[in-house]
Enzyme design. Structure first.
Site, PDB file in Angstrom:
ATOM      1  N   LYS A  26       5.531   4.448   2.990  1.00  0.00           N
ATOM      2  CA  LYS A  26       5.613   5.800   3.545  1.00  0.00           C
ATOM      3  C   LYS A  26       7.021   6.349   3.343  1.00  0.00           C
ATOM      4  O   LYS A  26       7.975   5.573   3.254  1.00  0.00           O
ATOM      5  CB  LYS A  26       5.347   5.747   5.057  1.00  0.00           C
ATOM      6  CG  LYS A  26       3.893   5.593   5.448  1.00  0.00           C
ATOM      7  CD  LYS A  26       3.768   5.597   6.973  1.00  0.00           C
ATOM      8  CE  LYS A  26       2.325   5.376   7.403  1.00  0.00           C
ATOM      9  NZ  LYS A  26       1.414   6.439   6.999  1.00  0.00           N
TER      10      LYS A  26
ATOM     11  N   ARG B  93      -8.693   1.473   7.925  1.00  0.00           N
ATOM     12  CA  ARG B  93     -10.138   1.354   7.668  1.00  0.00           C
ATOM     13  C   ARG B  93     -10.521  -0.066   7.254  1.00  0.00           C
ATOM     14  O   ARG B  93     -11.631  -0.502   7.506  1.00  0.00           O
ATOM     15  CB  ARG B  93     -10.548   2.402   6.612  1.00  0.00           C
ATOM     16  CG  ARG B  93      -9.885   2.239   5.284  1.00  0.00           C
ATOM     17  CD  ARG B  93      -9.958   3.520   4.444  1.00  0.00           C
ATOM     18  NE  ARG B  93      -9.015   4.538   4.909  1.00  0.00           N
ATOM     19  CZ  ARG B  93      -8.934   5.766   4.408  1.00  0.00           C
ATOM     20  NH1 ARG B  93      -9.750   6.148   3.448  1.00  0.00           N
ATOM     21  NH2 ARG B  93      -8.051   6.631   4.884  1.00  0.00           N
TER      22      ARG B  93
HETATM   23  N1  BES Z   1      -1.639   5.365  10.482  1.00  0.00           N
HETATM   24  C1  BES Z   1      -1.806   6.258   9.395  1.00  0.00           C
HETATM   25  C2  BES Z   1      -2.367   7.613   9.825  1.00  0.00           C
HETATM   26  C3  BES Z   1      -1.427   8.487  10.598  1.00  0.00           C
HETATM   27  C4  BES Z   1      -0.398   9.156   9.951  1.00  0.00           C
HETATM   28  C5  BES Z   1      -1.613   8.687  11.937  1.00  0.00           C
HETATM   29  C6  BES Z   1       0.436   9.996  10.679  1.00  0.00           C
HETATM   30  C7  BES Z   1      -0.786   9.524  12.661  1.00  0.00           C
HETATM   31  C8  BES Z   1       0.244  10.178  12.029  1.00  0.00           C
HETATM   32  C9  BES Z   1      -2.800   5.665   8.388  1.00  0.00           C
HETATM   33  O1  BES Z   1      -2.738   4.288   8.247  1.00  0.00           O
HETATM   34  C10 BES Z   1      -2.456   6.250   7.064  1.00  0.00           C
HETATM   35  O2  BES Z   1      -1.385   6.010   6.598  1.00  0.00           O
HETATM   36  N2  BES Z   1      -3.374   7.026   6.489  1.00  0.00           N
HETATM   37  C11 BES Z   1      -3.158   7.663   5.246  1.00  0.00           C
HETATM   38  C12 BES Z   1      -4.424   7.533   4.432  1.00  0.00           C
HETATM   39  C13 BES Z   1      -4.255   7.943   2.997  1.00  0.00           C
HETATM   40  C14 BES Z   1      -3.344   6.991   2.265  1.00  0.00           C
HETATM   41  C15 BES Z   1      -5.631   7.965   2.339  1.00  0.00           C
HETATM   42  C16 BES Z   1      -2.824   9.117   5.514  1.00  0.00           C
HETATM   43  O3  BES Z   1      -3.382   9.704   6.445  1.00  0.00           O
HETATM   44  O4  BES Z   1      -1.969   9.652   4.835  1.00  0.00           O
HETATM   45 MN    MN Z   2      -1.279   3.639   6.892  1.00  0.00          MN
END
Ligand code: BES
Ligand code: MN
Ligand code: ZN
Length: 491
Positions: free
Chosen positions: A266, A340
């Site tokens: 990230k 997921r």
């Molecule tokens: N934990 C995150 C989702 C999230 C991001 C929750 C910001 C709250 C605030 C999750 O694991 C994630 O990173 N999801 C990605 C999925 C994508 C790579 C398909 C996302 O939402 O960007």
């Molecule tokens: Mn994630």
């Protein structure tokens, strides 16, 4: 903080009453001497009962109260249970700010709002608003003042007080572990919390560790957990107070104790907030704690897959293909779509092992959920209209807002993979919350299921509406919601 009820106002440091907009009386307040009454009347005129306004009137003789606090609750037609909860929380914070030992709130009479439910709101609001995450502060927050609710005593009222205290404590427990920093809260720490609450209240607790997870085919949890020194755990709690042949309700919660994104790292901005990526699991722990304390006559299972998503020499990678607990394979295209994977394992395990009546899962699953619904509404996705309706009904009662998104075959098609049964991302950013849910749906064969994406609501974020009972940090979203659903289950 202790909570009790009294039929009439006893000697109190702060007597609080609610006032409707442009009303000339304090709801439920009994007569005072003429001097005090005229002071109250003057204040009523000044504050006009406007929502959120306070007026504090000192009483010269200090009897039966040192001061009276008038709390505006706005127009009667706009009045909701949340108003009473939110304003009660503000009152409690005011009492603490004044360094009081105790304060009293007059429950509004039945013709204004159902009295039993307003007693619950007063307790939830006051307790949750007085919680503060000060574990790592040298200077601790002031001790919480005790609360007396002025209301006609009855068995029903004392029962309501007990129940509401347990529910509020469940939400506070969720907040307090969700707020822990990632260096102080690993999957093992969460497992230890589960052991503690299960011991206290006679729940069964089973912790499945790394080696066993791998052996038993939990390919999602194993893959995501590989990059971290803090080993993954699958936490399973059982509350068995229903009939022995009765199918349980299974609750599943995502508990990523820190989500760096893994090899698909990230960006740095606000990455610290990913300590809250364990909120779904913390919600399930808080619910299980309350369910066991309430001794609900039902069977409930809490399943919490917990990992830390880290990059590293052993980490799983984009391109990997992993075999999930269901036997289905998943192509990894982004290691940041980890939630997921661990949830799919937990959902399949829950269905296979328990043949439940229903499965409900909580997860801070997608950033897309925040784009779609913001920071005050959670998304739900379901394979069963009846179950979804029950959760929506509960949501209306607890004012934890949810909104259902559709899950049709077209969305299922969006996660088809060229090389495996499915892929762990959809098509670009399109419908990100639904494609994540589509992945989860594949983990369940036939059980009614509701998925709750709490990414926007699990902790206070930029567009979170301020509520006294949700001070900065984790909110415990979902605890009151599911406890309402479970309390009203028809056996
Ligand atoms: N934990 C995150 C989702 C999230 C991001 C929750 C910001 C709250 C605030 C999750 O694991 C994630 O990173 N999801 C990605 C999925 C994508 C790579 C398909 C996302 O939402 O960007
Ligand atoms: Mn994630
Ligand atoms: Zn995550």
């Amino acid at each position: 903080m202790k909570i009790k009820s009294e039929n009439s106002v006893k000697n109190t440091q702060l007597l609080c009453g609610f006032v409707l907009e442009n009303s000339n009386k304090v709801l439920g307040l009994k007569k005072f001497d003429s001097k005090t009454t005229s002071a109250i009347n003057q204040s009523l005129k000044d504050m006009e009962g406007k929502l959120g306004r306070f007026s504090i009137i000192p009483i010269p003789g200090k009897k039966p109260a040192h001061r009276i606090l008038l709390a505006g609750i706005g127009k009667k037609e706009n009045l909701t249970k949340d108003t009473i909860r939110n304003i009660s929380g503000k009152i409690a914070q005011k009492a603490r700010e004044l360094k009081l030992k105790e304060f009293s709130i007059i429950a509004p009479p039945n013709f204004v709002i159902d009295q039993i439910s307003s007693v619950s709101q007063i307790i939830e609001g006051s307790k949750m608003a007085l919680y503060k995450f000060d574990k790592f502060k040298s200077e601790k927050v002031e001790k919480s003042p005790d609360l007396t609710i002025v209301v006609s005593k009855s068995k029903k009222i004392s029962q309501t007080i007990k129940t509401s205290e347990i529910i509020a404590d469940g939400a506070i427990f969720t907040k307090s572990i969700a707020n822990l920093p990632p260096n102080e809260c690993t999957p093992t720490t969460l497992a230890d919390f589960a052991k503690v609450i299960s011991k206290k209240n006679n729940m069964k607790c089973n912790i499945i560790s790394k080696l066993e997870l791998k052996k038993k085919g939990f390919g999602g949890i194993t893959a995501v957990g590989k990059g971290s020194k803090n080993e993954p755990k699958l936490i399973v709690l059982e509350h068995n107070r229903g009939k022995s042949n009765e199918k349980p309700i299974v609750l599943v919660g995502k508990a990523v104790t820190f989500d760096t994104g893994g090899i698909s790292l990230k960006p740095g901005a606000a990455m610290d907030e990913m300590k809250f990526d364990k909120c779904g699991g913390c919600t399930v722990l808080g619910i299980m704690k309350a369910v066991s304390e309430l001794k609900l006559p039902i069977n409930v299972v809490g399943i919490i897959p917990s990992v830390e998503n880290m990059p590293g020499g052993e980490a799983y990678r984009p391109g990997d293909i992993v075999k999930l607990f269901s036997g289905k394979t998943a192509e990894i295209l982004n290691t940041d779509a980890e939630g997921r994977l661990i949830l799919a394992d937990a959902l399949s395990y829950g269905e296979k092992h328990y043949s439940p009546k229903a499965i409900i899962d909580f997860a801070t699953l997608t950033g897309a959920c925040i784009v779609a619904l913001g920071n005050n509404v959670a998304a739900i996705v379901s394979n069963d209209e009846k179950l979804a309706t029950k959760i929506k009904d509960a949501s209306k009662k607890t004012t934890e807002s949810i909104w259902e998104l559709p899950l049709t075959q077209d969305f299922m098609d969006m996660i088809k993979s060229e090389v495996a049964d499915m892929k762990n991302v959809g098509i670009g950013r399109a419908a990100g919350t639904i494609t994540a849910a589509a992945f989860l749906k594949n983990a369940i064969e036939k059980t009614p299921w509701v998925h709750v994406d709490i990414a926007g609501v699990a902790w206070t974020q930029t567009a979170t509406k301020e509520k006294s009972y949700n001070p900065k940090g984790a909110t415990g979203f979902g605890v009151r919601l599911i406890l309402d659903y479970l309390q009203n289950l028809k056996n």
